[in-house]
Scaffold this active site. Structure first.
Site, PDB file in Angstrom:
ATOM      1  N   ASN A 152      33.133  38.918 -24.579  1.00 46.06           N
ATOM      2  CA  ASN A 152      33.089  37.920 -25.654  1.00 46.06           C
ATOM      3  C   ASN A 152      31.959  38.168 -26.642  1.00 46.06           C
ATOM      4  O   ASN A 152      32.038  37.778 -27.801  1.00 46.06           O
ATOM      5  CB  ASN A 152      32.965  36.513 -25.064  1.00 46.06           C
ATOM      6  N   CYS A 326      28.124  29.046 -24.942  1.00 44.39           N
ATOM      7  CA  CYS A 326      27.388  28.287 -23.935  1.00 44.39           C
ATOM      8  C   CYS A 326      25.896  28.542 -24.051  1.00 44.39           C
ATOM      9  O   CYS A 326      25.086  27.804 -23.506  1.00 44.39           O
ATOM     10  CB  CYS A 326      27.839  28.668 -22.537  1.00 44.39           C
TER      11      CYS A 326
HETATM   12  C1  LIG Z   1      35.272  35.855 -21.607  1.00 43.16           C
HETATM   13  C2  LIG Z   1      35.235  34.373 -21.447  1.00 43.16           C
HETATM   14  N1  LIG Z   1      35.488  33.836 -20.249  1.00 43.16           N
HETATM   15  C3  LIG Z   1      35.468  32.509 -20.050  1.00 43.16           C
HETATM   16  C4  LIG Z   1      35.183  31.626 -21.069  1.00 43.16           C
HETATM   17  C5  LIG Z   1      35.145  30.152 -20.787  1.00 43.16           C
HETATM   18  O1  LIG Z   1      36.162  29.485 -21.423  1.00 43.16           O
HETATM   19  P1  LIG Z   1      36.065  27.890 -21.648  1.00 43.16           P
HETATM   20  O2  LIG Z   1      34.769  27.617 -22.291  1.00 43.16           O
HETATM   21  O3  LIG Z   1      37.191  27.578 -22.500  1.00 43.16           O
HETATM   22  O4  LIG Z   1      36.140  27.259 -20.324  1.00 43.16           O
HETATM   23  C6  LIG Z   1      34.899  32.148 -22.340  1.00 43.16           C
HETATM   24  C7  LIG Z   1      34.543  31.251 -23.457  1.00 43.16           C
HETATM   25  O5  LIG Z   1      33.865  31.646 -24.387  1.00 43.16           O
HETATM   26  C8  LIG Z   1      34.930  33.548 -22.530  1.00 43.16           C
HETATM   27  O6  LIG Z   1      34.656  34.095 -23.727  1.00 43.16           O
END
Ligand SMILES: Cc1ncc(COP(=O)(O)O)c(C=O)c1O
Length: 382
Positions: A152, A326
């Site tokens: 991400n 986050c």
């Molecule tokens: C690679 C990846 N995994 C998991 C998540 C978590 O998703 P969510 O915040 O929708 O629970 C994200 C969110 O940015 C992500 O980019």
């Protein structure tokens, strides 16, 4: 002030047609799918229909689709659920040190409180996991490996086919966090990840927040996180959020094949951005030049910190990120860039622009203009 949204890896706007379909579902199918009367049965029929539609798109069995509340829950269910159910076979787990915290912190929790041993597979300076590094960490008691499909923060596309093959050959369960990949990479079927468990999330591809799914290859059984009723094939107790599940199903149907993040449109825009930013002194691109998501442009800026840059961009209407949403508000440098070997002060100056469906050339030109003037007007002391 004109807003420019360049944070599509954090989330995407809900598609208006999906929103409309969800509103009418909320009104018409308000029943509890577990109720035996006709209103409950109508809701159950819609839930079953969504599961069949997702399974047909994914080319898997309907019973292999577990609807969840999104990426974090899919990842938590995969990691906790598989590790706990496989614990009698072995207690060694492997993940990479560039995973999203929804994976990484789940593994760390298992290691610190439930008697599992955790090994972290490193990445190179471009952010790639190497299959031979995974092989060197595998032990006779390794039961679960998790490596994401696309990162991400850097957009690096991991060699998940090779990694899953290594695990399959050794009978090790493999989980792949495909939250950033589905809707961005070419999609044929969920089987393309070669994994036993695949996490997918709705709001990264113009679906609603609070929805997603975990593919769980049969006959693997997970230890559920939520206990109660027998919902979701006994994998997740709780009355289903039918409107969100429908919205997620529609997002998959409309935005995965072909990908809503259209590389042929996004590549010229991100190339334009990269070429102009490259002329700014102190800008260093991070992550790989190739094998990365077409929409993701990530760089560090010498002498700056991410928070100051993001604030200055925001004052001019531009929404960017310093990596994982986050981590916003935290001064901690990106764990992904640290894992790639960057010093803390450099990692703490990360800026990520992630482009999407509605990004225009005017957005890119405005961003280049604003960024150039921010960085040239004032430079923080080193
Ligand atoms: C690679 C990846 N995994 C998991 C998540 C978590 O998703 P969510 O915040 O929708 O629970 C994200 C969110 O940015 C992500 O980019």
């Amino acid at each position: 002030m004109r807003s420019v949204y360049l944070d599509y890896n954090a989330t995407t706007p809900l598609d208006p047609k999906i929103q409309e379909a969800m509103s009418s579902t909320t009104a018409a199918s308000f029943g509890n799918p577990s109720s035996v009367h006709h209103i409950g049965r109508a809701a159950r029929a819609l839930l079953d229909d969504c599961r069949y539609r997702v399974a047909s798109l994914w080319q898997c069995k309907p019973s292999e689709v577990i609807f969840t509340s999104g990426g974090t829950e899919s990842n938590n269910l995969a990691v906790f659920g598989a590790a706990r159910s496989l614990a009698s076979k072995g207690r060694h787990l492997i993940t990479s040190n560039i995973e999203h915290h929804a994976v990484l912190n789940a593994f760390k929790h298992l290691a610190s409180t439930e008697g599992f041993e955790l090994s972290l597979v490193p990445v190179d300076s471009a952010g790639f996991v190497h299959p031979e590094d995974l092989i060197s960490l595998i032990r006779s008691d390794t039961v679960l490996v998790s490596v994401m499909a696309a990162n991400n923060e850097t957009g690096a596309i991991q060699p998940y086919t090779d990694l899953s093959h290594i695990c399959r050959k050794r009978g090790i369960t493999f989980h792949c966090d495909a939250v950033q990949a589905v809707g961005k990479l070419e999609f044929h079927s969920i089987q393309q990840f070669g994994a036993d468990l695949v996490s997918v999330c709705s709001h990264k591809l113009h679906g609603p927040k609070g929805a997603g799914a975990l593919f769980c290859r049969s006959p693997l059984r997970l230890s559920p996180l939520l206990r109660g009723g027998a919902h979701e094939n006994e994998n997740r107790a709780g009355t289903e959020n039918l409107a969100a599940i429908l919205g997620f199903t529609l997002a998959l149907e409309h935005f995965v094949r072909p990908s809503v993040f259209d590389a042929s449109l996004l590549c010229p825009l991100s190339r334009r951005l990269i070429e102009s930013l490259a002329d700014i002194p102190g800008v260093d691109f991070q992550g790989p030049p190739n094998n990365r998501l077409a929409n993701t442009v990530v760089f560090t800026v010498s002498g700056w910190d991410s928070i100051s840059l993001l604030a200055a961009l925001d004052l001019e209407g531009i929404c960017a990120s310093s990596g994982s949403a986050c981590s916003v508000g935290s001064l901690e440098p990106s764990h992904v860039l640290l894992a790639m070997g960057l010093p803390r002060n450099v990692a703490a100056s990360l800026v990520r622009f992630s482009l999407g469906r509605d990004t225009s050339e005017a957005d890119i030109l405005q961003t280049i203009d604003v960024f150039q003037s921010i960085v040239s007007s004032s430079r923080l002391p080193e």
